[in-house]
Design an enzyme around this catalytic site. Structure first.
Site, short mmCIF file in Angstrom:
data_model
loop_
_atom_site.label_atom_id
_atom_site.label_comp_id
_atom_site.label_asym_id
_atom_site.label_seq_id
_atom_site.Cartn_x
_atom_site.Cartn_y
_atom_site.Cartn_z
N GLU A 89 3.09 6.40 4.51
CA GLU A 89 3.29 7.75 5.05
C GLU A 89 2.44 8.76 4.29
O GLU A 89 2.93 9.44 3.37
CB GLU A 89 4.78 8.14 4.97
N GLU A 125 7.95 1.92 11.12
CA GLU A 125 9.22 2.27 10.48
C GLU A 125 9.93 3.33 11.31
O GLU A 125 9.30 4.27 11.80
CB GLU A 125 8.96 2.82 9.06
C1 IDC Z 1 14.07 6.10 1.33
C2 IDC Z 1 15.22 5.17 1.07
C3 IDC Z 1 16.03 5.67 -0.09
C4 IDC Z 1 15.13 5.84 -1.28
C5 IDC Z 1 13.93 6.72 -0.95
C6 IDC Z 1 12.99 6.73 -2.11
O1 IDC Z 1 16.01 5.04 2.23
O2 IDC Z 1 17.06 4.75 -0.42
O3 IDC Z 1 15.85 6.47 -2.33
O4 IDC Z 1 13.26 6.22 0.18
O5 IDC Z 1 11.85 7.46 -1.89
C7 IDC Z 1 10.67 7.36 4.89
C8 IDC Z 1 10.05 6.46 3.87
C9 IDC Z 1 11.08 5.62 3.19
C10 IDC Z 1 12.39 6.37 3.00
C11 IDC Z 1 12.95 6.71 4.37
C12 IDC Z 1 14.32 7.41 4.33
O6 IDC Z 1 9.01 5.67 4.40
O7 IDC Z 1 10.56 5.21 1.96
O8 IDC Z 1 13.29 5.53 2.34
N1 IDC Z 1 11.97 7.51 5.09
O9 IDC Z 1 14.21 8.62 3.65
N2 IDC Z 1 10.02 8.15 5.72
C13 IDC Z 1 10.90 8.84 6.44
C14 IDC Z 1 12.18 8.46 6.03
#
Ligand code: IDC
Length: 484
Positions: free
Chosen positions: A310, A402
């Protein structure tokens, strides 16, 4: 057909010289060098079924090194057609076919070989071409083209009253056995039969936190109970991820790719950049990582590479620049693999930073066989995001690498209505997807209840969260992959 004025003899001679040079058109090779490519050898093999075939063509350069090449051959039978090629740009006029090298495979040293291929169709018979040219020079290098007999006999006359036999997928019923090596065709992801398909599957959580969730029992559940086609392997780069132990994380990714392979699932290797949002921050790490992983899995047909998760706070041109440096590293080892490129603003095609997909449509990554990533979280992103994805998908090959059924934080309640609208859209457009996450994280997006990964049981309703139940129901429905 375009009418070309008949050239004089003199023009013909000039045209010939230009034709020879065209092999090295982009190179500064003197004509004599290109002409010096006196030898080449071609191996042509096909896997044929009633009306269709897949051809694999290995070209070995026995002459001087070339930088840019065109392979020429003629089909012996007028009913033979190239339908969809890969690793080269194919053109067919009448029975004459040319295949022109791409940027990553144009350089062929003396003795070097490269393999290209295509899906074809045929009518009454499907013999192998008997003569090939490389940059206009006839290949006399000795390898005899071979065509094994069709695995099913050609249609008999008069046509049978029962429908023509459908070819059983060679080698089994798993997603990979049926679909084989994938490639991008138009805006779609296509299988070995050149037909658009949609892969549906799950993403791991960060391997640095949830490796206990990825074991034989959980991956068996994903493949046999969920009937998933795809495992996305999310390897964070920061946040205690890859940068802290490159060799260790590379091994974990490789192991999970092998586990997906054993179960006939596709593996999406996610270089999970997130913070900082500029992929260039990790450029050297990405090159090192993808060189190792693509070398390790070059012989597999089920690996897809997602080179940056991302990007955020950076321009599209920076992301494009990053992609154009990382893709050749992968292609050097695994020329056929599909590569997915993240888009601006957390892979929202720019939307979350006020942009839209036009910036990509007008300035695409300069590489073939690639797709672009789109991410959404159903409780945060609704109609305007759906509209932009649909608009983009008419012009760009899109892959939802994702998404979540909840908010963009990864937590909160499942938005079933928005999630359903999203998945109906992806199904209709045949856009592949991976859901965040196949884990027991204590957050709404996780498919398993907290503690599941310490229990060892991954099937049955009691271990699933609301999101897991919803996603399993969607993913389990039959794929109906087209095989002809
Ligand atoms: C989130 C995980 C969370 C963790 C965090 C860390 O769900 O447990 O603490 O990352 O950075 C994304 C990202 C993905 C995120 C997810 C939800 O690719 O890494 O995971 N998310 O926030 N993009 C949009 C949402």
């Amino acid at each position: 057909m375009k009418r070309v004025p008949r050239p004089s003899r003199r023009h013909l001679a000039v045209a010939g010289a230009v034709g020879a040079l065209a092999l090295g058109a982009t190179a500064v090779l003197p004509a004599t060098n290109a002409m010096a490519a006196t030898g080449c050898a071609v191996t042509y093999t096909t896997n044929s079924w009633a009306g269709g075939f897949t051809a694999s063509v290995t070209v070995k350069n026995l002459g001087a090194a070339v930088n840019g090449w065109t392979l020429g051959f003629s089909f012996p039978h007028s009913g033979q057609r190239v339908v969809q090629g890969w690793s080269a740009t194919f053109n067919q006029t009448g029975s004459a076919v040319t295949a022109q090298s791409l940027s990553y495979n144009g350089s062929l040293a003396t003795g070097a070989s490269t393999t290209i291929g295509f899906n074809g169709s045929w009518t009454s018979s499907n013999p192998a071409p008997t003569s090939f040219t490389l940059n206009g020079t006839v290949c006399t290098g000795g390898t005899t083209p071979t065509t094994p007999p069709p695995t099913t006999p050609p249609p008999t006359t008069p046509p049978p009253t029962t429908p023509p036999p459908t070819t059983p997928p060679p080698g089994g019923t798993t997603p990979v056995a049926i679909n084989g090596q994938l490639r991008v065709c138009g805006v779609n992801l296509c299988n070995q039969y050149g037909k658009p398909i949609q892969l549906r599957g799950m993403s791991t959580h960060g391997l640095q936190w949830f490796s206990q969730c990825y074991n034989d029992a959980s991956l068996d559940a994903l493949s046999k109970d969920w009937l998933a086609d795809l495992l996305r392997v999310s390897m964070y780069v920061q946040e205690d991820g890859y940068e802290t132990d490159p060799a260790g994380f590379t091994n974990r990714v490789n192991t999970l790719v092998d586990e997906a392979t054993e179960r006939g699932m596709y593996a999406l290797v996610d270089f999970h950049t997130l913070t900082p949002g500029d992929p260039m921050f990790n450029l050297e790490r990405a090159k090192t990582f993808f060189a190792a992983v693509s070398a390790r899995h070059a012989g597999k047909n089920n690996v897809i590479y997602e080179i940056t998760n991302e990007p955020n706070g950076v321009s599209w041109s920076t992301i494009k620049n990053y992609a154009e440096q990382v893709i050749p590293v992968i292609r050097a080892n695994d020329p056929d693999a599909v590569v997915v490129v993240g888009t601006r603003a957390w892979s929202s095609l720019g939307v979350s930073e006020g942009g839209n997909s036009t910036e990509v449509v007008n300035n695409p990554v300069n590489a073939g066989n690639i797709m672009y990533a789109f991410h959404f979280y159903a409780a945060s992103h609704r109609d305007s995001y759906r509209a932009e994805l649909e608009r983009a998908a008419a012009r760009l090959p899109m892959f939802v690498t994702e998404f979540g059924t909840v908010t963009y934080t990864g937590g909160g309640a499942v938005d079933a209505a928005s999630s359903t609208a999203w998945l109906d859209l992806l199904d209709r457009l045949k856009i592949s997807y991976a859901n965040w996450t196949f884990s027991d994280a204590d957050e709404g997006s996780a498919a398993y209840r907290p503690g599941t990964c310490y229990g060892g049981t991954y099937t049955g309703p009691s271990v699933l969260t609301e999101s897991g139940t919803f996603m399993r129901n969607r993913i389990r429905t039959p794929d109906n992959f087209p095989t002809s």
